[in-house]
Design an enzyme around this catalytic site. Structure first.
Site, PDB file in Angstrom:
ATOM      1  N   GLN A 180      -6.929  -0.505   5.363  1.00 27.82           N
ATOM      2  CA  GLN A 180      -7.760  -1.390   6.298  1.00 27.82           C
ATOM      3  C   GLN A 180      -9.143  -1.641   6.328  1.00 27.82           C
ATOM      4  O   GLN A 180      -9.928  -2.020   7.042  1.00 27.82           O
ATOM      5  CB  GLN A 180      -7.854  -0.330   7.655  1.00 27.82           C
ATOM      6  CG  GLN A 180      -6.423   0.046   8.128  1.00 27.82           C
ATOM      7  CD  GLN A 180      -5.634  -1.106   8.965  1.00 27.82           C
ATOM      8  OE1 GLN A 180      -6.305  -2.056   9.189  1.00 27.82           O
ATOM      9  NE2 GLN A 180      -4.223  -0.987   8.892  1.00 27.82           N
ATOM     10  N   ASN A 211      -6.267   3.712  10.316  1.00 21.71           N
ATOM     11  CA  ASN A 211      -5.759   2.290  10.781  1.00 21.71           C
ATOM     12  C   ASN A 211      -5.313   2.816  12.472  1.00 21.71           C
ATOM     13  O   ASN A 211      -4.846   1.585  12.912  1.00 21.71           O
ATOM     14  CB  ASN A 211      -4.358   2.423  10.117  1.00 21.71           C
ATOM     15  CG  ASN A 211      -3.212   3.660  10.072  1.00 21.71           C
ATOM     16  OD1 ASN A 211      -3.780   4.732   9.948  1.00 21.71           O
ATOM     17  ND2 ASN A 211      -2.017   3.442  10.832  1.00 21.71           N
ATOM     18  N   ALA A 237       0.888  -1.283  -0.096  1.00 16.96           N
ATOM     19  CA  ALA A 237      -0.035   0.063  -0.042  1.00 16.96           C
ATOM     20  C   ALA A 237       0.769   1.361   0.093  1.00 16.96           C
ATOM     21  O   ALA A 237       0.497   2.202  -0.706  1.00 16.96           O
ATOM     22  CB  ALA A 237      -0.849  -0.043   1.298  1.00 16.96           C
ATOM     23  N   THR A 247       9.626  -7.016 -12.635  1.00 23.56           N
ATOM     24  CA  THR A 247       8.941  -8.147 -12.859  1.00 23.56           C
ATOM     25  C   THR A 247       7.899  -8.614 -11.977  1.00 23.56           C
ATOM     26  O   THR A 247       7.957  -8.290 -10.752  1.00 23.56           O
ATOM     27  CB  THR A 247       9.858  -9.193 -12.777  1.00 23.56           C
ATOM     28  OG1 THR A 247      11.276  -9.140 -13.838  1.00 23.56           O
ATOM     29  CG2 THR A 247       9.562 -10.781 -13.097  1.00 23.56           C
ATOM     30  N   CYS A 280       4.258   1.743  11.541  1.00 30.08           N
ATOM     31  CA  CYS A 280       5.448   2.575  10.568  1.00 30.08           C
ATOM     32  C   CYS A 280       5.940   3.930  11.516  1.00 30.08           C
ATOM     33  O   CYS A 280       7.060   4.509  11.131  1.00 30.08           O
ATOM     34  CB  CYS A 280       4.803   2.947   9.387  1.00 30.08           C
ATOM     35  SG  CYS A 280       4.246   1.735   8.233  1.00 30.08           S
TER      36      CYS A 280
END
Length: 375
Positions: A182, A154, A73, A242, A325
């Site tokens: 969330q 969150n 995200a 990739t 975070c």
């Protein structure tokens, strides 16, 4: 670590065994082949990804061509914010967002501001909801390129009225991005209902693997983006790299399950939520009375958050101050933005899931009861 009672599902969820099965099959049984190659194995890999993309899109009411897979995200948020504001057709780019957003929105916004983009960061109402009058005023002030508002906070679990916000944003000629990390499995998530222009998702929040996310990019009316990662031109030129086949297949499975089992899972969580709130020792209290998902509970304990988290860890409980975070002893930036003052450094986030057991909940309630006695 088997004795840890886990209450940090908003930060990370375990991988559902059925999702793990998809991962295992892809890693162990699928013949090697790059989805960008034109030989038989490459084409077979591409077909698997296309099928997963279709399943993912169907689960959220989108067109498969509107799904751009990312590493999570945070990357999806960065692509949305930076991509919209740096697109060569964006004249005098301007962003409106909220102080209660995740750092994956606020930090890219700050970087854009340093590059000359006008960034307006709105304070929320006291309960964490968007101030519609303030949003309307900001939109009316001058032309706006993008508005970014989170669907489910969150840290507090507050649910924003995305469809109403989208209507106001579009009426002002702007585009809307939504961080929905969330949201799936907790509230109904449908692109046709929301009418947002971009929406970010993460597998690790919905019992899928780490390292895979997605950005929904609306086709009609077209949402234009400047790529932020360059190379092979994958994902229709919006995100080179990739494609991780196994992770994409697992993400699609996790999203399907989150949508299909949402009501059943929520019924379990709602029961646990009620039990916790009913037995919450006074004067502990919730930090918002706005509509919230029952999974995320933010409470004021009256004690320094660092002390509470240390005691919880010693008691074998996994709690947090907020976002993984940006966790720390200084208190939540979300609660500070809501005007809670000292409460911001005396509050903890508890997150539940359908996997939370009655025994775990009893341990948590016992801990909170004993904690109240230390004040």
């Amino acid at each position: 670590m088997t004795d840890i009672a886990y209450f940090d599902y908003a930060a990370m969820t375990p991988v559902d065994p059925r999702v793990a099965g998809v991962l295992r099959e892809a890693f162990e049984q699928m013949p090697v082949g790059n989805a960008g190659a034109t030989h038989q194995r490459g084409l077979a890999a591409r077909a698997r990804i296309n099928h997963a993309r279709e399943e993912f899109a169907t689960a959220i009411g989108a067109d498969p061509r509107e799904i751009v897979f990312t590493s999570g995200a945070s990357e999806a948020d960065n692509l949305a914010i930076k991509g919209a504001l740096t697109y060569h057709g964006a004249k005098n780019p301007r962003l409106i967002t909220m102080q209660t957003e995740h750092k994956a929105i606020l930090d890219p916004a700050a970087i854009m501001a340093k590059q000359g983009v006008e960034v307006v960061v709105l304070p929320p109402l006291r309960n964490g909801l968007v101030d519609m009058a303030a949003l309307d005023a900001a939109l009316a002030e001058k032309p706006t390129t993008l508005v970014s508002i989170m669907a489910v906070n969150n840290e507090t679990g507050v649910i924003q009225p995305i469809a109403e916000i989208a209507e106001r944003v579009h009426a002002a000629g702007a585009k809307l991005h939504v961080d929905a990390a969330q949201a799936p499995g907790r509230i109904a998530v449908n692109m046709q209902d929301w009418q947002a222009d971009m929406v970010s998702f993460a597998a690790q929040k919905i019992f899928g693997p780490q390292g895979i996310g997605a950005l929904y990019v609306r086709r009609l009316p077209k949402m234009r983006l400047q790529a932020q990662m360059h190379g092979g031109g994958q994902e229709r030129g919006m995100r080179s790299g990739t494609l991780p086949i196994a992770l994409i297949l697992a993400f699609a499975e996790a999203m399907k399950l989150a949508v299909a089992e949402r009501e059943a899972r929520n019924a379990v969580v709602e029961t646990l939520h009620k039990q916790l709130i009913d037995q919450l020792p006074p004067p502990m209290a919730l930090n918002s009375d706005a509509p919230c998902v029952p999974h995320i509970i933010n409470i004021h304990t009256g004690l320094p958050v660092a002390q509470v988290l240390a005691l919880a860890d010693a008691a074998g409980l996994a709690l947090s101050a907020g976002s993984a975070c940006s966790s720390g002893g200084e208190g939540s930036h979300v609660l500070q933005a809501m005007g809670l003052g000292e409460r911001a450094s005396q509050s903890v986030r508890i997150t539940l899931s359908h996997l939370t057991s009655s025994a775990e909940l009893a341990r948590l309630i016992d801990f909170l009861t004993k904690l109240e006695g230390q004040q």
